[in-house]
Design an enzyme around this catalytic site. Structure first.
Site, PDB file in Angstrom:
ATOM      1  N   LYS A 230       0.853  -1.191   0.000  1.00  0.00           N
ATOM      2  CA  LYS A 230       0.000   0.000   0.000  1.00  0.00           C
ATOM      3  C   LYS A 230       0.886   1.237   0.000  1.00  0.00           C
ATOM      4  O   LYS A 230       1.708   1.428   0.893  1.00  0.00           O
ATOM      5  CB  LYS A 230      -0.877  -0.011   1.259  1.00  0.00           C
ATOM      6  N   ASP A 359     -13.200   0.902   4.733  1.00  0.00           N
ATOM      7  CA  ASP A 359     -12.271   1.888   5.281  1.00  0.00           C
ATOM      8  C   ASP A 359     -12.824   2.534   6.538  1.00  0.00           C
ATOM      9  O   ASP A 359     -12.640   3.735   6.769  1.00  0.00           O
ATOM     10  CB  ASP A 359     -11.914   2.962   4.243  1.00  0.00           C
TER      11      ASP A 359
END
Length: 457
Positions: A230, A359
């Site tokens: 990421k 998220d």
């Protein structure tokens, strides 16, 4: 001798599990009771309607045979093995275990100030407690998009803590002043010999500037066991100092991360909202765009054309939004809200590859909305299409990890040879997804890896 050895092994396992339960029970982390199963006997789910995670229709006339941790057959009704342990689903729907493709296993159950300042042991214990709750909401797999989740994953895989399968990214890799730079302004300037801050020491984020530093940071996360990488390719909401419209990392830096990940047989995902960052990331070879609510038509066409996945969240100005106390954060969050509906419209128009993620971040009270967030997808598509984004589609995204995938087998589908992650539900997924908001009552059976973690049929 085999029976004697099996009995000895069983006693050793029970003794070890008793120690684990005693250690964690006081904090609510004792593994969930696994429902009684006949050791070694196959399981046959009968009297059901099936959504297989791929075909956008319900199927009838089949049963589901589970042997060990896998689905071994979908035999016609009445043709399953006679020695199987039968579970009559009462005509209910059976679907694959759900996948949240953008989760933060160690950062979801604590506030932002706690994550930045509290003892890391507390953060991990809270993460362990939340992992069990995640599984009980029907999410049998999560793709962890940043944070020190390696230990939690190992504890779950070893059976010490109950929770979902975790595809870990490790530390989020950020440029100085990027979305992963949570230092205070009083910490500046930073020199080559400046020791890492708390966030870096604990593995939440890692600041790396320049091609060489990005290469090293990427390789370190791969060494720790990251199934994907990421990076931060644009401004964020939770960070105070980087503008939302800013593009982060040069294309050369992004390519360094992509090349290192490719050498290990996996891929890079990128946090980014805006067109400039999206297009730069796609040109650099990034395979998964995280968020992207402010994408323009050119960016979406590029993503669709390159086959890049769009891991998108239903960020709407509602009660499920992550709380942001600072006015700077609130202003950036409002911009994202305004772009969400158009983002879904553009994705549908150009056939972008969508996968569901939440998220939910620094929001302990918001974790209960995980299933409800998926139900919101049905505002933009049919219920089965929405469910597909958290099953078959998300499973295809996870498969990009290739040989770095921590679990051997297909996920998000009910098919021969796939890992046996299944839910038996009260509700009709072909007509609505309201049942996702009441998992305690609506999820009648939860099976992960062939083991029943819940059965209230």
């Amino acid at each position: 001798m085999r029976r004697i050895e099996a009995d000895i092994s069983r006693r050793q396992m029970l003794g070890g599990m008793s120690a684990v339960v005693g250690m964690f029970a006081g904090f609510g982390l004792a593994p969930q009771d696994v429902q009684a199963q006949t050791p070694g006997a196959p399981i046959l789910l009968t009297n059901l309607r099936l959504f297989d995670g791929e075909t956008l229709a319900m199927r009838e006339g089949v049963e589901i045979l589970i042997e060990g941790e896998r689905i071994t057959a979908l035999p016609p009704v009445g043709q399953g093995p006679q020695d199987a342990q039968r579970i009559d689903c009462g005509g209910r729907a059976v679907i694959p275990g759900l996948i949240d493709a953008h989760w933060h296993a160690t950062l979801v159950g604590v506030s932002q100030i706690a994550a930045l300042t509290q003892d890391i042991g507390f953060v991990h214990l809270m993460a362990g407690r939340e992992a069990g709750a995640t599984l009980m909401r029907g999410f049998t797999t999560v793709r962890d998009m940043g944070g020190p989740a390696f230990g939690l994953k190992l504890a779950i895989d070893k059976g010490a803590v109950t929770g979902p399968r975790i595809f870990p990214s490790g530390a989020m890799i950020s440029q100085t002043g990027g979305h992963g730079d949570f230092r205070l302004l009083s910490d500046l300037p930073r020199f080559p010999d400046t020791p890492p801050g708390n966030i870096e020491r604990q593995g939440v984020a890692l600041i790396a500037d320049g091609v060489d530093a990005v290469l090293r940071a990427t390789r370190e996360q791969l060494m720790k066991g990251a199934s994907q990488i990421k990076i931060m390719a644009g401004g964020g909401v939770s960070s105070l100092y980087d503008p939302l419209d800013g593009v982060q990392y040069t294309e050369a830096e992004m390519r360094a991360a992509v090349e290192a990940a490719t050498d290990w047989g996996t891929y890079v995902s990128a946090h980014v909202y805006t067109p400039g960052g999206i297009q730069r990331a796609v040109r650099a070879g990034v395979k998964s765009i995280e968020h992207g609510q402010l994408a323009d038509e050119e960016s979406v066409v590029m993503m669709a054309g390159e086959g890049a996945w769009w891991s998108i969240q239903p960020f709407l100005a509602d009660e499920d939004s992550n709380p942001k106390p600072d006015p700077i954060q609130q202003a950036k969050q409002a911009q994202v809200f305004q772009g969400t509906v158009r983002a879904f419209e553009l994705a549908k128009k150009h056939g972008a590859l969508l996968a569901f993620g939440t998220d939910i971040l620094f929001n302990p009270a918001g974790t209960a909305s995980q299933g409800r967030q998926l139900a919101k997808f049905a505002r933009f598509m049919s219920p089965l299409e929405a469910l597909h984004k958290a099953t078959g589609a998300a499973g295809s995204l996870l498969a990009l990890s290739g040989t770095r995938a921590p679990y051997d087998g297909r996920l998000g589908v009910i098919a021969e040879g796939a890992l046996a992650d299944l839910l038996v539900i009260d509700g009709d997924p072909a007509t609505d997804l309201a049942w996702l908001d009441t998992p305690d009552a609506s999820l009648r059976v939860i099976i992960k890896g062939g083991r029943m973690f819940k059965n209230i049929l």
